[in-house]
Design an enzyme around this catalytic site. Structure first.
Site, short mmCIF file in Angstrom:
data_model
loop_
_atom_site.label_atom_id
_atom_site.label_comp_id
_atom_site.label_asym_id
_atom_site.label_seq_id
_atom_site.Cartn_x
_atom_site.Cartn_y
_atom_site.Cartn_z
N ASP A 1 7.37 -10.76 13.88
CA ASP A 1 8.51 -9.84 13.31
C ASP A 1 9.17 -8.75 14.18
OD1 ASP A 1 9.66 -10.17 10.59
OD2 ASP A 1 8.71 -8.07 10.15
N ASP B 1 -0.27 -5.98 -0.92
CA ASP B 1 -1.58 -7.06 -1.25
C ASP B 1 -2.00 -6.60 -2.60
OD1 ASP B 1 -2.17 -4.38 -0.44
OD2 ASP B 1 -3.67 -4.99 1.35
#
Length: 989
Positions: A308, A688
């Site tokens: 990224d 998450d």
């Protein structure tokens, strides 16, 4: 069949012919050959030799017979009969039964005369005795021939036993639940109930017995204690039904096979990295190498690395890693080494020759270690080169500029290094596919950090490989157990378990932590206690790494065996006895209604088109519906409909690469359900927790897998500042979820698919940062009591003493019984308690205020990636100090309590012995706070036992100002005391 009038064989009863020309004694060909092999050449009836002519009838008594296709005499010579018998004997030795030979029917002529019978000593005819012996031997021959044939066709006994065992294992469950012993669990539950009752009685006493002389202190303490009790309930009851699990990898192999023809499901690995200068490429490379070497069919493994940060350093180090994997992977599989990350394998301080009997192992290991050292030199050279970025940007080896020179504005990039069409290892075997991915980034687009990167990998992998299962790892978490994927498949591929399983979560284990685990980096209480408790409910929460997902669950689908929705929905589990007059629609129903309206409007527009086929119209509407959810990619949409995964055989690899570039474009997710209902969910830095919560709300369950050898291991920030920033990030994510529409307090009631204890655990997950407010107040109370001479409780009566003792005893017994059934040590438990206080008065407090400011003022908090340990000395990072404002509150509390203890003892010395009794209670209270903050104090001291000057100055200044103001104001002095003092002052004594 025999013709009429011809008797069967006198020995075995099968088709016969005349063996004796003199008396036409009937024997079959097999029995005749057997007699010849044993040396018997005389007839059992007449005593004459076989084949001798009858003197009465001459040579014409026997008619020639047809045997198969040739014509030969009925009785041949003895030599010919022996040869045939030996051939049959050879066939029997080979396991082929002699009686399987077919013979044609033989026509026997009638015999006019029969020779006289000979008798033995008992008077019984000799031929009858011989016939009986023939029959017995014939039976024995048949039995032995059958045994020989069975033995020849069957494998050895050991293999047969193994085959039977494998066949049995193939139908056995692939895993089982091991409940906690009732001897451990029943007392634990009983003490929890007792503690709840004692807690209620304690609160009743505290509320009904105020301290009027220090009403503010008393009120503050009661509010804090009530919050602590509420927090304890949220944390305790989700641990009501803890379980353990056991897997059977051998049964998985027996059921689905192994090797090239294995029926095991393919798995796509996701590895995410951002900044190679803070996440060393060597650490990421070790993670990738451990994935490529897992014990799983190579054609069913693919590894996707998300960069990224679009760094050329990551790309080049991955190219070097792909080349080194050609040597490393076959070495790992040849010698079955563990772990399969070379950095951690070669740094093990163990006897590496144990259980290694291959003579060439030592030589090859030495050569492999030398190759790895050379590989490290090349990687470190790349890192050194990347420290200073050229003004014109990075240039690739072919002379073209690196497309990712601007990490915020660059096109999407994909490079396939290994795989079916790529380079093979040095043994000529295929290697798992390795794919580099850097999604497109442009100014003005929201990229959603890690969650956006993971969703890009979901789409890329669906286009290129489309494995039905996804296993994601952080770049610093390597595969420590090469059979970890098989462990997960024991749940995912078990028909009795895997239908409703959305993911299998493995516990996090860490390397490089100091022996005392000063800052509770191992987090043993959470992973070995809380997660086991959740596994007994609807499953553990998703913790961001070491998790194997079912791809269809990430696409927003519900479980296949989803029960019917209830007729009415409730707002909360606590008001289930007050049903509403009209059932509210669930989110899924409202979403379906809105989608139906869109489809109806689309149908109306299509109907305006003349000669438009109804089937084509329905297909177009279906395509439009999928595009609204998954985006404008027909290849990706088609992949979502393949539950078992796979890519169409007719797919062109070059076309798939172009499609993969398309699905990682920066605008692909616009006006779709990505990040809302599909993939990793956006809206929090702890994506998450949010992603797992959405899956559980849809009715899925998760599994907690704890193999004996830890599946994955990673690195943790072991110095104080980095550890607190990590905790700050987690806490901020929880606050963001609490302030969002996905808050478990009010989200997900429509379907009724989230169990209420599971909901309690999620509420605890997003509420715990707010405990910092009462915790800070409570930690300041001891010092205030010592400085003012007041206390938060009145003089204790006998009943009050019982409630206090009962509460303390129940707390201690609950903890002891929890340690007993979970198997964790008391040191781990105590470290967890200490860091709960340290994090609560520092990182959690900042997270609460940052989260509120973000919601009110829209201030976005940018977190930098935690730098991984690079100090060569053992636990060198433990002593590294980095200044941060998070350190000020706990330091101030420490100084304040130390000042309070000194002031308390000084006051007791001046006031006399009668004040020592109350002093002990106050000092114990203050020492309780100091003991919990002791690891923090050691962290401030560092290696040289020196606290940074700026921290000391700020903390002493704040503590001194607070103490002076408190003594000056003295707000808890009663009004009656003030009046008495004033009156006394005006009276001239």
């Amino acid at each position: 069949m025999m013709e009429s009038g011809v008797p069967p064989c006198a020995a075995c009863g099968d088709d016969a012919h005349a063996a004796c020309r003199a008396c036409s004694y009937a024997l079959c060909k097999a029995c005749l050959d057997e007699d010849a092999a044993e040396g018997r050449t005389t007839c059992a009836r007449c005593g004459g030799e076989y084949g001798a002519p009858d003197p009465a009838h001459g040579q014409g008594a026997v008619v020639e017979e047809e045997v198969e296709e040739s014509h030969e005499p009925v009785a041949s010579g003895v030599r010919e009969r022996v040869t045939m018998a030996s051939q049959l004997s050879d066939h029997q030795d080979e396991g082929v039964h002699a009686r399987t030979m077919s013979t044609h029917a033989r026509t026997i002529s009638s015999v006019s005369g029969v020779g006289s019978e000979l008798n033995d000593e008992s008077g019984k005819p000799i031929w009858k005795n011989r016939v009986e012996s023939w029959k017995e031997k014939k039976k024995e021959k048949k039995a032995s021939a059958k045994k020989a044939a069975a033995k020849a066709q069957a494998p050895p006994v050991e293999e047969q036993i193994m085959d039977e065992k494998d066949l049995t294992d193939a139908y056995e469950p692939l895993s089982r639940i091991i409940p906690i012993s009732k001897n451990k669990l029943t007392p634990y539950r009983a003490v929890i109930i007792m503690r709840l009752v004692v807690l209620g009685l304690f609160f009743h006493y505290r509320i009904t017995n105020p301290v009027y002389s220090a009403f503010g202190l008393w009120m503050t303490s009661v509010i804090c204690e009530i919050w602590f009790g509420f927090s304890w309930i949220l944390d305790q009851f989700p641990k009501w039904c803890p379980i353990n699990r056991e897997t059977y990898v051998d049964r998985l192999i027996a059921r689905y096979g192994d090797g090239e023809d294995s029926g095991l499901a393919p798995v796509d690995f996701f590895v995410s990295t951002v900044d190679p200068l803070k996440e060393p490429p060597l650490i990421t490379a070790n993670t990738v190498l451990s994935i490529l070497a897992v014990d799983y069919p190579v054609e069913k493994i693919s590894c996707y690395v998300s960069d990224d940060g679009s760094a050329m350093l990551t790309f080049e180090s991955l190219a070097e890693t792909a080349e080194f994997a050609r040597r490393w992977v076959p070495f790992c599989k040849k010698y079955s080494i563990e772990p399969r990350a070379p950095e951690f394998y070669f740094s093990q301080k163990i006897d590496y020759l144990k259980d290694k009997i291959h003579p060439s192992f030592v030589k090859e290991r030495r050569a492999m270690k030398r190759d790895y050292e050379e590989y490290k030199v090349r990687i470190n050279a790349l890192v050194a080169k990347a420290q200073k970025t050229p003004e014109e940007g990075w240039i690739m080896q072919d002379g073209t500029p690196w497309p990712g020179n601007n990490p915020r504005d660059h096109p999407g990039m994909i490079q396939v290094f290994l795989g079916e069409t790529g380079a093979r290892d040095f043994d000529g075997n295929e290697l798992p596919r390795l794919v580099y991915v850097s999604r497109e980034k442009r100014p003005g687009y929201q990229h959603h950090k890690k969650a956006g990167a993971m969703n890009a990998l979901v789409r890329v992998s669906a286009v290129l490989t489309n494995a039905p299962y996804i296993l994601n790892l952080d770049c610093d978490h390597y595969v420590n157990n090469s059979k970890a994927v098989r462990e997960a498949m024991c749940f995912m591929m078990d028909p009795s378990v895997g239908r409703d399983v959305c993911y299998v979560q493995f516990p996090q284990r860490f390397d490089g932590i100091d022996r005392s685990d000063r800052y509770a980096n191992r987090n043993v209480v959470f992973f070995d206690v809380n997660m086991k408790g959740l596994d007994g409910l609807q499953g553990p929460v998703y913790v961001g790494t070491g998790c194997c997902f079912y791809r269809q669950a990430l696409y927003g689908y519900g479980p296949p065996s989803l029960p019917a929705l209830p007729k009415s929905s409730v707002c909360s589990w606590c008001c289930c006895c007050c049903p509403k007059k009209k059932a509210e629609k669930s989110e899924k129903e409202m979403h379906r209604d809105s989608r139906r309206e869109d489809l109806e409007s689309a149908i109306f527009n299509l109907r305006e088109i003349d000669n438009y086929d109804e089937y084509e119209r329905s297909m177009l509407i279906s395509q439009m519906s999928f595009e609204k959810s998954f985006g404008l990619s027909s290849v990706f949409i088609e992949s979502t409909l393949m539950e078992n995964g796979g890519v169409p055989e007719s797919a062109n690899p070059s076309t798939l690469i172009k499609e993969a570039i398309h699905v990682i474009s920066c605008g692909y997710e616009e006006k779709t359900e990505w990040g809302k209902e599909i993939g990793w969910i956006y809206g929090s830095v702890t994506e998450d927790i949010l992603t797992g919560f959405k899956m559980h709300c849809r009715g899925w369950r998760s599994i907690y897998c704890m193999p004996i050898r830890p599946a994955f291991k990673g690195s943790a920030p072991i110095n104080l500042s980095d550890r607190l920033h990590q905790v700050l990030r987690w806490a901020l994510g929880s606050v963001e979820i609490f302030l969002s529409r996905h808050c478990p307090l009010w989200y997900g009631y429509g379907g009724g698919r989230l169990k209420w204890l599971q909901r309690l655990s999620y509420i605890n997950t997003i509420v715990y940062p707010f405990t910092s407010l009462p915790l800070i107040a409570y930690c300041c109370l001891p010092a205030i009591c010592l400085l003012t001479g007041k206390f938060i409780i009145p003089t204790l009566s006998n009943a009050a003493t019982i409630w206090f003792l009962g509460l303390f005893i129940s707390i201690i017994v609950t903890s002891v019984l929890e340690l007993r059934w979970s198997g964790i040590g008391i040191e781990d438990w105590w470290r967890n308690e200490q860091f709960w206080v340290i994090g609560g008065v520092s990182a959690h407090l900042f997270a609460v205020f940052q989260g509120i400011l973000k919601m009110i003022a829209g201030l976005d908090t940018n977190f930098t990636v935690t730098a991984k340990a690079t100090d060569d000395t053992e636990f060198g990072e433990l002593y590294v100090f980095k200044w941060t404002t998070v350190l000020i509150p706990p330091t101030s509390i420490l100084v304040l309590n130390l000042v309070g203890v000194v002031a308390g003892f000084s006051d007791a010395l001046n006031s006399g012995y009668e004040s020592w009794g109350p002093l002990f209670g106050k000092v114990f209270f203050a020492m309780w706070v100091i003991m919990h903050l002791y690891p923090f104090l050691k962290g401030l001291m560092g290696r040289q036992n020196r606290t940074p000057t700026i921290v000391v100055l700020w903390s002493v200044l704040l503590a001194s100002v607070f103490s002076l103001l408190w003594v000056k104001i003295d707000p808890f002095i009663g009004s009656s005391e003030t009046t008495t003092t004033n009156s006394c002052a005006n009276f001239d004594c």
